[in-house]
Design an enzyme around this catalytic site. Sequence first.
Site, PDB file in Angstrom:
ATOM      1  N   LYS A  77       0.853  -1.201   0.000  1.00 52.61           N
ATOM      2  CA  LYS A  77       0.000   0.000   0.000  1.00 52.61           C
ATOM      3  C   LYS A  77       0.882   1.242   0.000  1.00 52.61           C
ATOM      4  CE  LYS A  77      -3.884   2.018   2.642  1.00 52.61           C
ATOM      5  NZ  LYS A  77      -4.748   1.866   3.830  1.00 52.61           N
ATOM      6  N   SER A 122      -9.890   1.918   3.009  1.00 55.61           N
ATOM      7  CA  SER A 122      -8.996   2.682   2.159  1.00 55.61           C
ATOM      8  C   SER A 122      -7.983   1.832   1.396  1.00 55.61           C
ATOM      9  CB  SER A 122      -8.246   3.709   2.997  1.00 55.61           C
ATOM     10  OG  SER A 122      -7.323   3.061   3.866  1.00 55.61           O
ATOM     11  N   SER A 146     -10.015  -0.401   7.231  1.00 51.21           N
ATOM     12  CA  SER A 146      -9.416  -0.221   5.901  1.00 51.21           C
ATOM     13  C   SER A 146      -8.713  -1.454   5.341  1.00 51.21           C
ATOM     14  CB  SER A 146      -8.423   0.950   5.921  1.00 51.21           C
ATOM     15  OG  SER A 146      -9.116   2.162   5.902  1.00 51.21           O
TER      16      SER A 146
END
Lengths: 94, 482
Positions: B72, B147, B171
């Site tokens: 990420k 997210s 997330s």
Amino acid sequence: MSADFDVRYTSQLARLDLSEAEAAKFQEQLTHILGYVEKLKEVNVEGVNPTAHSSELCNVFRADAERDWFTTEQALANAPRQANGLFIVTKVLE
Amino acid sequence: MELHQLNISELQVLLRSREVTPVEAIQAIEGRITTTDTRVRGYLSRDTEKALREASTADVSKPLGGVPIAIKDVINVRGESCSAASKILKGYTAPYDATVIQRLRAAGAIPFGRLNMDEFAMGSSTENSAFQKTANPWDLNRIPGGSSGGSAAVVAADEAFGSLGSDTGGSIRQPAALCGCVGMKPSYGRVSRFGLIAFASSLDQIGPFTKNVRDSALLLNALCGKDPMDSTSLPLPAEDFSRELGRDIKGLRIGMPKEYFIDGIDPQVNAAVRAAIKQYESLGAEIVEVSLPHTDYAVAVYYIVATAEASANLARFDGVRYGHRTDNPQTLLDHYGKTRAEGFGEEVKRRIILGTYVLSSGYYDAYYLRAQKVRTLIQQDFEKAFQKVDAIICPTSPEVAFKIGERTNDPLKMYLADIFTIAANLAGICGISIPCGFAEKDGSRLPVGLQLLGKPLEESRVLQLAHAYEQSTPWHRERPRL
């Protein structure tokens, strides 16, 4: 209480300029969200300690020993403005 | 079966028997990305040459030897860009490896690729990325969740064997649910946050996305551990999180919180989760009703605590040491105000202002302090429930993936989608989302996620329960057609 919310004043505290359109939009949306969080007033919190953190660790230390880390060059590598091995900051005093 | 379709455990067998080399593993992923990521758009960037160089010297005898893991865009990998999907960090090159990256490397894994996300991890759909919208591999017109939407989408699309994400209020678990993969949020303090761009420091935790539960345990083995660079990481001995996998779950007690089975859950999600609960019963687990009485306040507490912490954490983006700087500022205040106005996206601005307000003089006690007290009550709810049960079961998300653009004008509605995941972060407990079926929406077949929450530091129990269900159902073997 959320009726007191002033997006302009708060954005100054946050050092964040807003356009007219953003200010109007956020004023409305955040007033709505602050209205929603008012529900926390229903909860009896008398005698309840606040939780800042879910773990019970406190006073965590490590040896204050010298070790390899960034060189000046590495620390400055992402700076938008730099000179003589220093960050350049916008003038603070007139 | 093609190489990119394998899970980590399957890949390891081939790597260790030398039927496949780490270079071939990277090439297989690169090939898949080239074929499908123009549609999924999960990757922001990748350095294939660098990954191939690292693969050429990988030691396959190590726990994750030669396994590429996608990262990420909020976790620093030395020499690579790390933007948190924000314009304010466009062009930033990470000068160091986050602790989780050091740990992955020590286990022999190869960090490969930067994954799209909501800007600064603020969002539930990955639509808040400053750079691109990621699609759900099951229906390209829908969001992948957020997210960590990129982290979930690329694993579901077989564009990565596994990935890392971060979970502040769901997330990891929510996008895993919406994309049909396994996403684990470890207990607070398990994994070092050093090198993770901070959103809300008392809630943030890094965790893995994988194609099955065993792989999740393997990645946790590499990620967890005390780090002198993160004072909140817990000083615990190393453990093997796969040790309970395959053990009988007969007699384990699973709690159904009555506050989580409410109106407003999509009927197909509700049906899939209830069928999963029946499956647990047939596997010998005992289902017990529990109560988490402060559930209804979790979203309100979260959006005060998380935004307050974010407003402080994001103060560092000042246009001096790194990141965007406005052109020709007149004064220092002008410099800050314009730099941040130009650099941050709308949702980030909204949360900075909300967080600033709840911490400001005159409002601190009414909002922030009160929220922290209710946080205590939420934590106590779980402590009481866990006296009766080994784990808690519920939907990960009340709904399946919605269409891109459908929600962007209603932030509160977006926030309320996180109701089942948020409390775990406030309480610091661990949680996992695993696939538990599908819902039909407008002709699309969309994954449903099942959430298991466990006591702090009882990841291995949660993994045992997740694995038992997974191995007795077909869902984890299903893949989207791309």
